[in-house]
Design a protein around this motif. Sequence first.
Motif, PDB file in Angstrom:
ATOM      1  N   LEU A 108      16.086  77.812  76.126  1.00 40.27           N
ATOM      2  CA  LEU A 108      14.787  77.618  75.123  1.00 40.27           C
ATOM      3  C   LEU A 108      15.301  77.717  73.727  1.00 40.27           C
ATOM      4  CD1 LEU A 108      11.851  80.150  74.952  1.00 40.27           C
ATOM      5  CD2 LEU A 108      13.259  80.092  73.132  1.00 40.27           C
ATOM      6  N   THR A 109      14.613  76.722  73.029  1.00 38.55           N
ATOM      7  CA  THR A 109      14.979  76.637  71.521  1.00 38.55           C
ATOM      8  C   THR A 109      13.798  76.671  70.851  1.00 38.55           C
ATOM      9  OG1 THR A 109      16.628  74.805  72.056  1.00 38.55           O
ATOM     10  CG2 THR A 109      15.916  75.071  69.783  1.00 38.55           C
ATOM     11  N   ALA A 110      13.887  77.730  69.820  1.00 36.57           N
ATOM     12  CA  ALA A 110      12.902  77.838  68.799  1.00 36.57           C
ATOM     13  C   ALA A 110      13.062  77.702  67.523  1.00 36.57           C
ATOM     14  CB  ALA A 110      12.393  79.329  68.950  1.00 36.57           C
ATOM     15  N   ASP A 111      12.436  76.781  66.666  1.00 41.43           N
ATOM     16  CA  ASP A 111      12.697  76.247  65.598  1.00 41.43           C
ATOM     17  C   ASP A 111      12.158  77.445  64.512  1.00 41.43           C
ATOM     18  OD1 ASP A 111      13.829  74.689  63.737  1.00 41.43           O
ATOM     19  OD2 ASP A 111      12.266  73.165  63.654  1.00 41.43           O
ATOM     20  N   LEU A 112      13.089  78.048  63.550  1.00 41.78           N
ATOM     21  CA  LEU A 112      12.465  78.986  62.518  1.00 41.78           C
ATOM     22  C   LEU A 112      12.540  78.396  61.221  1.00 41.78           C
ATOM     23  CD1 LEU A 112      14.375  82.476  63.512  1.00 41.78           C
ATOM     24  CD2 LEU A 112      12.106  81.352  64.192  1.00 41.78           C
ATOM     25  N   VAL A 113      11.656  78.487  60.408  1.00 41.00           N
ATOM     26  CA  VAL A 113      11.342  77.796  59.319  1.00 41.00           C
ATOM     27  C   VAL A 113      11.420  78.851  58.210  1.00 41.00           C
ATOM     28  CG1 VAL A 113      10.059  76.529  57.521  1.00 41.00           C
ATOM     29  CG2 VAL A 113      10.160  75.639  60.143  1.00 41.00           C
ATOM     30  N   LEU A 114      12.432  78.846  57.239  1.00 36.84           N
ATOM     31  CA  LEU A 114      12.599  79.857  56.220  1.00 36.84           C
ATOM     32  C   LEU A 114      11.336  79.657  55.237  1.00 36.84           C
ATOM     33  CD1 LEU A 114      16.459  79.568  55.665  1.00 36.84           C
ATOM     34  CD2 LEU A 114      15.295  80.807  57.376  1.00 36.84           C
ATOM     35  N   ASP A 115      11.234  80.994  54.798  1.00 31.84           N
ATOM     36  CA  ASP A 115      10.147  80.837  53.650  1.00 31.84           C
ATOM     37  C   ASP A 115      10.521  80.341  52.246  1.00 31.84           C
ATOM     38  OD1 ASP A 115       8.553  82.532  55.358  1.00 31.84           O
ATOM     39  OD2 ASP A 115       9.015  84.433  54.520  1.00 31.84           O
ATOM     40  N   ALA A 116      11.862  80.515  51.891  1.00 34.45           N
ATOM     41  CA  ALA A 116      12.379  79.737  50.951  1.00 34.45           C
ATOM     42  C   ALA A 116      13.804  79.306  51.267  1.00 34.45           C
ATOM     43  CB  ALA A 116      12.501  80.777  49.980  1.00 34.45           C
ATOM     44  N   ALA A 117      14.028  78.134  50.817  1.00 33.78           N
ATOM     45  CA  ALA A 117      15.306  77.525  51.153  1.00 33.78           C
ATOM     46  C   ALA A 117      16.291  78.168  50.259  1.00 33.78           C
ATOM     47  CB  ALA A 117      15.380  76.004  51.187  1.00 33.78           C
ATOM     48  N   PRO A 118      17.615  78.764  50.667  1.00 40.04           N
ATOM     49  CA  PRO A 118      18.538  79.436  49.487  1.00 40.04           C
ATOM     50  C   PRO A 118      19.256  78.108  49.081  1.00 40.04           C
ATOM     51  CG  PRO A 118      19.188  79.517  52.020  1.00 40.04           C
ATOM     52  CD  PRO A 118      18.048  78.790  52.269  1.00 40.04           C
ATOM     53  N   ALA A 119      19.686  78.686  47.743  1.00 42.51           N
ATOM     54  CA  ALA A 119      20.549  77.467  47.163  1.00 42.51           C
ATOM     55  C   ALA A 119      21.917  77.366  47.757  1.00 42.51           C
ATOM     56  CB  ALA A 119      20.591  78.022  45.771  1.00 42.51           C
ATOM     57  N   PRO A 120      22.794  76.264  47.483  1.00 42.27           N
ATOM     58  CA  PRO A 120      23.807  76.158  48.048  1.00 42.27           C
ATOM     59  C   PRO A 120      24.857  77.410  47.572  1.00 42.27           C
ATOM     60  CG  PRO A 120      23.264  74.239  47.193  1.00 42.27           C
ATOM     61  CD  PRO A 120      22.217  75.319  46.685  1.00 42.27           C
ATOM     62  N   GLY A 121      25.434  78.037  48.820  1.00 41.79           N
ATOM     63  CA  GLY A 121      26.575  79.152  48.647  1.00 41.79           C
ATOM     64  C   GLY A 121      25.623  80.291  48.667  1.00 41.79           C
ATOM     65  N   GLU A 122      24.037  80.437  48.518  1.00 44.01           N
ATOM     66  CA  GLU A 122      23.506  81.607  48.696  1.00 44.01           C
ATOM     67  C   GLU A 122      23.246  82.039  50.013  1.00 44.01           C
ATOM     68  OE1 GLU A 122      22.886  83.620  46.059  1.00 44.01           O
ATOM     69  OE2 GLU A 122      24.252  82.360  44.851  1.00 44.01           O
ATOM     70  N   SER A 123      22.754  83.433  50.317  1.00 43.35           N
ATOM     71  CA  SER A 123      22.402  83.718  51.802  1.00 43.35           C
ATOM     72  C   SER A 123      21.010  84.396  51.706  1.00 43.35           C
ATOM     73  CB  SER A 123      23.334  84.885  52.086  1.00 43.35           C
ATOM     74  OG  SER A 123      23.548  85.975  51.226  1.00 43.35           O
ATOM     75  N   VAL A 124      20.590  84.462  52.959  1.00 42.68           N
ATOM     76  CA  VAL A 124      19.435  84.779  53.214  1.00 42.68           C
ATOM     77  C   VAL A 124      19.202  85.675  54.508  1.00 42.68           C
ATOM     78  CG1 VAL A 124      18.531  82.635  54.373  1.00 42.68           C
ATOM     79  CG2 VAL A 124      16.826  84.334  53.429  1.00 42.68           C
ATOM     80  N   ILE A 125      18.446  86.641  54.711  1.00 40.14           N
ATOM     81  CA  ILE A 125      18.506  87.567  55.951  1.00 40.14           C
ATOM     82  C   ILE A 125      16.943  87.176  56.505  1.00 40.14           C
ATOM     83  CG2 ILE A 125      18.111  89.801  56.722  1.00 40.14           C
ATOM     84  CD1 ILE A 125      19.422  91.013  54.082  1.00 40.14           C
ATOM     85  N   VAL A 126      17.354  86.857  57.859  1.00 40.74           N
ATOM     86  CA  VAL A 126      16.373  86.357  58.687  1.00 40.74           C
ATOM     87  C   VAL A 126      16.130  87.334  59.812  1.00 40.74           C
ATOM     88  CG1 VAL A 126      15.459  84.715  60.313  1.00 40.74           C
ATOM     89  CG2 VAL A 126      16.381  83.879  58.282  1.00 40.74           C
ATOM     90  N   GLU A 127      14.958  87.755  60.064  1.00 37.16           N
ATOM     91  CA  GLU A 127      14.775  88.675  61.298  1.00 37.16           C
ATOM     92  C   GLU A 127      13.669  88.128  62.204  1.00 37.16           C
ATOM     93  OE1 GLU A 127      13.882  92.741  59.953  1.00 37.16           O
ATOM     94  OE2 GLU A 127      15.948  92.762  59.035  1.00 37.16           O
ATOM     95  N   TYR A 128      13.880  88.298  63.465  1.00 40.89           N
ATOM     96  CA  TYR A 128      12.994  87.807  64.696  1.00 40.89           C
ATOM     97  C   TYR A 128      13.090  88.503  65.770  1.00 40.89           C
ATOM     98  CZ  TYR A 128      16.873  85.211  66.573  1.00 40.89           C
ATOM     99  OH  TYR A 128      17.869  84.789  67.101  1.00 40.89           O
TER     100      TYR A 128
END
Length: 270
Positions: A176-196
């Motif tokens: 199974l493949t689920a496509d998660l779309v981020l609320d906001a795209a991080p800038a290059p080199g920046e990070s984001v925390i995703v929870e599902y």
Amino acid sequence: MRRTADRSADLERLLSDGPFPAALRAAITESGLSLDRVRHRLARRGLSVSVPTLSLWQSGRRRPERAESLRVLAGLEQLLELPAGSFGALLGPPKPRGRTQPPGHLVAVSQHDRADIDDHGRLSAVHARVVLRAGGTGLERWPVRWDLEPGVTPKILADRNCRVAGVEHDLDRSRLTADLVLDAAPAPGESVIVEYRAMFPARPAARRFVRTLERPVRDYLLEARFAVLPALCVRMRDAGPGRELSPDSGGTVHVAEADAVGRIGIRWES
């Protein structure tokens, strides 16, 4: 030294033309040795290398470049009875070093999975927390892939900084493949925390959870939290034997790995 005639035509071709990962994989396969036995025999020669590192070399996700790794490579040639320099000639020039991320990709820096097991010994949910780092601009999609057990399909729900855009089922590969779309795209080199989370139906299922990491993750933690402690709980890994795990006072067992890649999991018996 093993004669050329003793080696398969496929291995001879790979040793001549490469690529290196395929040649290494073919040579180890023809030797009949597991990666753990290869590691053990190299250690007896005074050469230290881990099973995960050998696995990364075989997959092409990492390559031997440092002096110590090149010594291990020479030891592999001797151990597998290959001409000296067989592997080294396939490596080519070293890749640029540094901790920059691949351009145009979101990369998982760390991941934490918590599997919840109900009082019937069934996997009821998996809560995932992933730290992603951007290697380019406009990166906002992260595919989540699951290996499916027969007749058991989880429901994927977004919890933090993302939404589920679509789910595809590949029945031929039981994936199974689920496509998660981020609320906001991080800038290059920046990070984001995703929870599902993945919610599983309340029906009989295999008593295990396995995460397949297709690319190396710097820090990976897998917890299994039991409503009722099982009789046995074992760590599962691509290479190497299983290892029994002991629960803590809260009824939880865990596996923690650095530079993790491949299939990592926990199975239990009631």
